[in-house]
Write an enzyme that holds these catalytic residues in place. Sequence first.
Site, PDB file in Angstrom:
ATOM      1  N   ASP A 279       0.944  -1.056  -0.075  1.00 48.55           N
ATOM      2  CA  ASP A 279       0.063  -0.097  -0.019  1.00 48.55           C
ATOM      3  C   ASP A 279       0.993   1.240  -0.066  1.00 48.55           C
ATOM      4  OD1 ASP A 279       0.975   0.225   2.653  1.00 48.55           O
ATOM      5  OD2 ASP A 279      -0.920  -0.393   3.533  1.00 48.55           O
TER       6      ASP A 279
ATOM      7  N   ASP B 271      -7.949  -7.512  -0.072  1.00 44.21           N
ATOM      8  CA  ASP B 271      -7.103  -7.801   1.289  1.00 44.21           C
ATOM      9  C   ASP B 271      -7.725  -7.247   2.397  1.00 44.21           C
ATOM     10  OD1 ASP B 271      -5.390  -5.058   2.901  1.00 44.21           O
ATOM     11  OD2 ASP B 271      -6.545  -4.577   0.689  1.00 44.21           O
TER      12      ASP B 271
END
Length: 377
Positions: free
Chosen positions: A92, A271
């Site tokens: 991320d 996720d």
Amino acid sequence: MKFTLHQTDTSTAARAGTLTTDHGEIPTPIFMPVGTIGTVKGVHQSELKEQVKAKIILGNTYHLYLRPGMETMEAAGGLHQFMNWSGPILTDSGGYQVFSLAHRRKIKEEGVTFASHIDGSKHLFSPESSLGIQRSIGADIVMAFDECPPYPSERKYAENSMHLTHRWLERCVAFMKESQPKYGHSQALFPIVQGSSYDDLRRQSCEFIASQDQPGNAIGGLSVGEPIEDMYRIAALCCEVLPKDKPRYLMGVGTPANILECISRGVDMFDCVLPSRNARHGVIYTRQGIINIKNARWRNDFSAIDDSATAAPTSQAHTKAYLHHLFRVNELLGPQIATLHNLAFYLALVTEARERILDGSFSSWKEGAMAGLERKL
């Protein structure tokens, strides 16, 4: 990176595809276990491959930047080498952690200044520095730096935040063109759609993100407190607008039921910390329902935690009574077995969803599966 779309379900928007990276192929739809600081908590890398059957894992830019730091990361040769994981990795951007540190950060055009949750030291994350860190980490898929607005957000705030994310994206695209990967494998940039719960802003953001023509696209700013109906509506809207020939990643979602619902709306990648975090509290996901293994009713239940063929070997080998005992006596093995179980369950669920999309039975299968996934045992 290459994405091949094999099949779209005839009665829903569910898709089956293959994402090809330099570290291996990823069948979609897929769930990515979260490895925040270079480890999926409590799970060895060999177990990720052999029991969980993970095809890709997620690393956290913010946390890895703070510890162990990029000097150590680069000396190790990147995260793949550092943690001895040969499969694909996604990182991320650090934007969500900045969002969660609302009381510790200041957002400007340049980027976000924030105070470390560890020692209070000040740091700046910008589109360029976030991607520079992700270059050093060496993930196969890297995320554009964005601002994740809270829910609820006033329309004006959500609109300004979206435009800031878009301006930051243009800087991210430029940085990726001007810089090179550090470890000999390619890195693909995924922009992130924002716009809070406003349909017209989401559509506008999707159109802008699509115009950047990056290898894949992500949907951010969901699972931040909005009603579940809003999540599903926005996910469907975004999937209708985003390019069909590129993977769609819904960030931070969710329960097994959430995942099946969003697969049916056209999402390819997921996720979430939920399966591993809840496992550490004794919450076990099964096709029959959700188990709180700490409850006394499991004390003398000597049936397997899960005897299905797709369950983790430890779930087939150990009983509910044994797992109940481990939690009652605070034995570390309890959360480890539970985490293996939940992650393997998630991977088996998306694997079967893919098989059902390919054979044309997804819609009826999903309808039958949903009741069990949400039932509390």
